[in-house]
Scaffold this motif. Structure first.
Motif, short mmCIF file in Angstrom:
data_model
loop_
_atom_site.label_atom_id
_atom_site.label_comp_id
_atom_site.label_asym_id
_atom_site.label_seq_id
_atom_site.Cartn_x
_atom_site.Cartn_y
_atom_site.Cartn_z
N GLU A 140 0.85 -1.20 0.00
CA GLU A 140 0.00 0.00 0.00
C GLU A 140 0.88 1.24 0.00
O GLU A 140 1.97 1.24 0.57
CB GLU A 140 -0.89 -0.02 1.25
N PHE A 141 0.41 2.29 -0.66
CA PHE A 141 1.13 3.57 -0.56
C PHE A 141 0.16 4.71 -0.27
O PHE A 141 -1.03 4.65 -0.60
CB PHE A 141 1.93 3.87 -1.84
N GLN A 142 0.70 5.72 0.38
CA GLN A 142 -0.05 6.95 0.68
C GLN A 142 0.84 8.14 0.37
O GLN A 142 1.96 8.24 0.88
CB GLN A 142 -0.48 6.98 2.15
N ILE A 143 0.37 9.01 -0.49
CA ILE A 143 1.15 10.20 -0.88
C ILE A 143 0.35 11.44 -0.55
O ILE A 143 -0.79 11.61 -0.99
CB ILE A 143 1.50 10.16 -2.38
N THR A 144 0.95 12.31 0.23
CA THR A 144 0.34 13.60 0.56
C THR A 144 1.15 14.70 -0.13
O THR A 144 2.36 14.83 0.11
CB THR A 144 0.31 13.85 2.08
N VAL A 145 0.49 15.45 -0.99
CA VAL A 145 1.12 16.57 -1.69
C VAL A 145 0.75 17.84 -0.95
O VAL A 145 -0.44 18.17 -0.82
CB VAL A 145 0.66 16.63 -3.15
N LYS A 146 1.75 18.55 -0.48
CA LYS A 146 1.54 19.76 0.33
C LYS A 146 1.93 21.00 -0.47
O LYS A 146 3.05 21.09 -0.97
CB LYS A 146 2.34 19.68 1.63
N GLY A 147 0.98 21.89 -0.59
CA GLY A 147 1.22 23.13 -1.30
C GLY A 147 0.88 24.32 -0.43
O GLY A 147 1.04 24.29 0.80
N ALA B 216 -0.72 16.78 -7.71
CA ALA B 216 -1.14 15.40 -7.44
C ALA B 216 -1.60 14.71 -8.72
O ALA B 216 -1.27 13.54 -8.96
CB ALA B 216 -2.26 15.39 -6.41
N THR B 217 -2.34 15.42 -9.57
CA THR B 217 -2.80 14.79 -10.81
C THR B 217 -1.62 14.47 -11.74
O THR B 217 -1.62 13.44 -12.42
CB THR B 217 -3.81 15.68 -11.54
N ALA B 218 -0.61 15.34 -11.73
CA ALA B 218 0.58 15.07 -12.54
C ALA B 218 1.33 13.83 -12.02
O ALA B 218 1.82 13.01 -12.80
CB ALA B 218 1.51 16.29 -12.53
N ILE B 219 1.37 13.69 -10.70
CA ILE B 219 2.04 12.52 -10.11
C ILE B 219 1.27 11.24 -10.46
O ILE B 219 1.87 10.22 -10.84
CB ILE B 219 2.17 12.68 -8.58
N THR C 254 -4.26 14.23 -0.52
CA THR C 254 -3.73 12.90 -0.20
C THR C 254 -4.39 11.86 -1.10
O THR C 254 -5.61 11.87 -1.28
CB THR C 254 -4.00 12.55 1.27
N PHE C 255 -3.58 10.99 -1.67
CA PHE C 255 -4.14 9.88 -2.43
C PHE C 255 -3.43 8.59 -2.03
O PHE C 255 -2.27 8.60 -1.60
CB PHE C 255 -4.08 10.12 -3.94
N THR C 256 -4.16 7.48 -2.14
CA THR C 256 -3.64 6.19 -1.73
C THR C 256 -3.86 5.16 -2.83
O THR C 256 -4.68 5.35 -3.73
CB THR C 256 -4.33 5.69 -0.44
N GLY C 257 -3.14 4.07 -2.73
CA GLY C 257 -3.28 3.01 -3.72
C GLY C 257 -2.50 1.78 -3.35
O GLY C 257 -2.02 1.64 -2.22
N THR C 258 -2.37 0.89 -4.31
CA THR C 258 -1.69 -0.38 -4.06
C THR C 258 -0.65 -0.66 -5.14
O THR C 258 -0.81 -0.25 -6.30
CB THR C 258 -2.70 -1.54 -3.99
N ILE C 259 0.40 -1.36 -4.73
CA ILE C 259 1.44 -1.85 -5.64
C ILE C 259 1.42 -3.38 -5.54
O ILE C 259 1.48 -3.93 -4.44
CB ILE C 259 2.83 -1.34 -5.22
N ARG D 40 5.49 19.90 -2.01
CA ARG D 40 6.29 18.84 -1.41
C ARG D 40 5.44 17.57 -1.33
O ARG D 40 4.25 17.62 -1.01
CB ARG D 40 6.72 19.25 0.00
N ALA D 41 6.04 16.43 -1.61
CA ALA D 41 5.32 15.16 -1.54
C ALA D 41 5.89 14.32 -0.40
O ALA D 41 7.10 14.06 -0.36
CB ALA D 41 5.42 14.40 -2.85
N ASP D 42 5.02 13.93 0.52
CA ASP D 42 5.40 13.00 1.57
C ASP D 42 4.89 11.61 1.17
O ASP D 42 3.68 11.40 1.03
CB ASP D 42 4.78 13.41 2.90
N VAL D 43 5.81 10.69 0.95
CA VAL D 43 5.48 9.36 0.45
C VAL D 43 5.63 8.34 1.57
O VAL D 43 6.69 8.23 2.19
CB VAL D 43 6.38 8.97 -0.74
#
Length: 390
Positions: free
Chosen positions: A186-193, A211-214, A253-258, A287-290
């Motif tokens: 699982e991953f969680q990425i928070t993009v802070k602007g 976030a959409t670009a990522i 913040t968006f989440t997903g699976t690998i 900034r992205a916190d992964v």
């Protein structure tokens, strides 16, 4: 080899037990009622029980007439946080919880086998260990790691397990040699602007655009940075951000699976995901916190043990119904911990009524199984144990 009909006297017990467990589902590491039900039976039948493994899991041992090899058979006992939509007499009584993956059936089939081993402990040599494991569905790292790291299978010469599925019809048994199931990380990425008024986006740093670009870019990790000969999946499944139509938020913040079948590829994707997210966020002034939440490793079946199970399956259900899987599943399963430690095999048991046209696959709120498949699963457990211990 013992035929399916040999176990018919145990069928009613398995169905009744399954329905009891199905009506009273409990989530991972909280399966207290289920655990007590299992333990009470095992103590009654003369097993040596070690409980409290992964909070609610247990390992029960029974010895045959003479010393010999040791085999481990495993069932998982937890339910999912899901509302059941079936209209059946044994529908879940616990709101928001459901045995929608079939672990209630796994537990009941292994209990049926446990009763048989107790009734026939003069018919085998060696030791049979029955593992009733907590939290296969998580929370991560799941319950299997506590069984393995606790040393509870150190003396096993082989370990085996099954998973019921409505993907396949009752009477079918499916095995995949080698890479059989994926690591479900699982991953969680928070993009802070920097939030601002939507009418003046130039006065802030827009995390939504970043976030959409990522999200778009991380798909190229698979298509352009990983060999096309490797199987892998990256899926974004949730995205949250913002509070009003005219406000650019501070963060998204968006989440997903690998999903991967190879540990080297797995680690490579972890690194590439973080590098892609942080560099793209930076290019937008954000900034992205992964955060990567590692789950189970890939499940790798031992080829020789898989051949052994296949030969038994052919005897139990016939050659036309004992099938080799042509490709692995990208689903995850923490029986992979066991197979990292000991040789063994994990296989699928068909659980769908052949007359049923609509398939409600595992993890569906309408998931249910053909209960006549239980005696087949029990027959596999018993024959695997008896043949292995010869």
């Amino acid at each position: 080899m013992l035929p399916i009909n040999h176990f018919k006297d145990y069928e009613e017990f398995m169905i009744t037990t399954r329905r009891d467990i199905h009506m009273n589902p409990e989530p991972g590491f909280q399966e207290f009622r289920t655990s007590k039900l299992i333990k009470d039976y095992l103590i009654k039948w003369g097993y040596d029980v070690i409980d409290g493994i992964g909070t609610t899991g247990m390992v029960a041992s029974i010895h045959g007439k003479k010393p010999g090899k040791t085999i481990g058979l495993r069932a998982d006992i937890d339910a999912l946080k899901m509302q059941e939509e079936n209209d059946v007499p044994y529908k879940s009584l616990n709101d928001g919880l459901m045995h929608s993956c079939g672990h209630d059936t796994h537990t009941s089939m292994l209990l049926g086998a446990a009763k048989y081993f107790s009734d026939h402990n003069e018919d085998f040599n060696g030791t049979i260990k029955l593992i009733f494991q907590s939290a296969e569905e998580g929370p991560m790292p799941g319950g299997g790691i506590y069984v393995v790291e606790g040393g509870h299978i150190d003396d096993c010469d082989g370990v085996f397990g099954l998973h019921i599925t409505t993907r396949d019809k009752r009477g079918d048994i499916i095995i995949k040699k080698g890479e059989a199931m994926a690591a479900p990380d699982e991953f969680q990425i928070t993009v802070k602007g920097t939030g601002t008024h939507a009418s003046a986006p130039h006065t802030g740093k827009d995390p939504i655009i970043a976030a959409t670009a990522i999200i778009q870019a991380i798909q190229t990790i698979l298509s352009r940075q990983i060999s096309p000969l490797e199987s892998a999946v990256i899926s974004v499944c949730t995205i949250h951000g913002g509070s009003a139509f005219n406000i650019i938020p501070d963060d998204v913040t968006f989440t997903g699976t690998i999903r991967t079948l190879n540990n080297d590829v797995r680690m490579d994707i972890f690194q590439k995901l973080e590098a892609t997210a942080t560099s793209i966020a930076s290019s937008y002034g954000c900034r992205a916190d992964v955060k990567i939440i590692e789950a189970y490793p890939p499940l790798i079946n031992d080829p020789k043990m898989s051949d052994f199970v296949m030969n038994i399956a052919k005897e139990v259900v016939g050659e036309d119904h004992a099938l080799w899987a042509s490709e692995p599943s990208m689903g995850g399963e923490d029986f992979s911990y066991y197979l990292q430690k000991k040789p063994g095999s994990y296989f699928w048991l068909g659980g769908r009524d052949p007359k049923q046209e609509t398939i409600y696959y595992n993890h569906n709120p309408k998931f249910d199984v053909d209960e006549s498949s239980f005696v087949i699963g029990m027959a596999m457990h018993v024959n695997i144990a008896f043949e292995f211990l010869k």
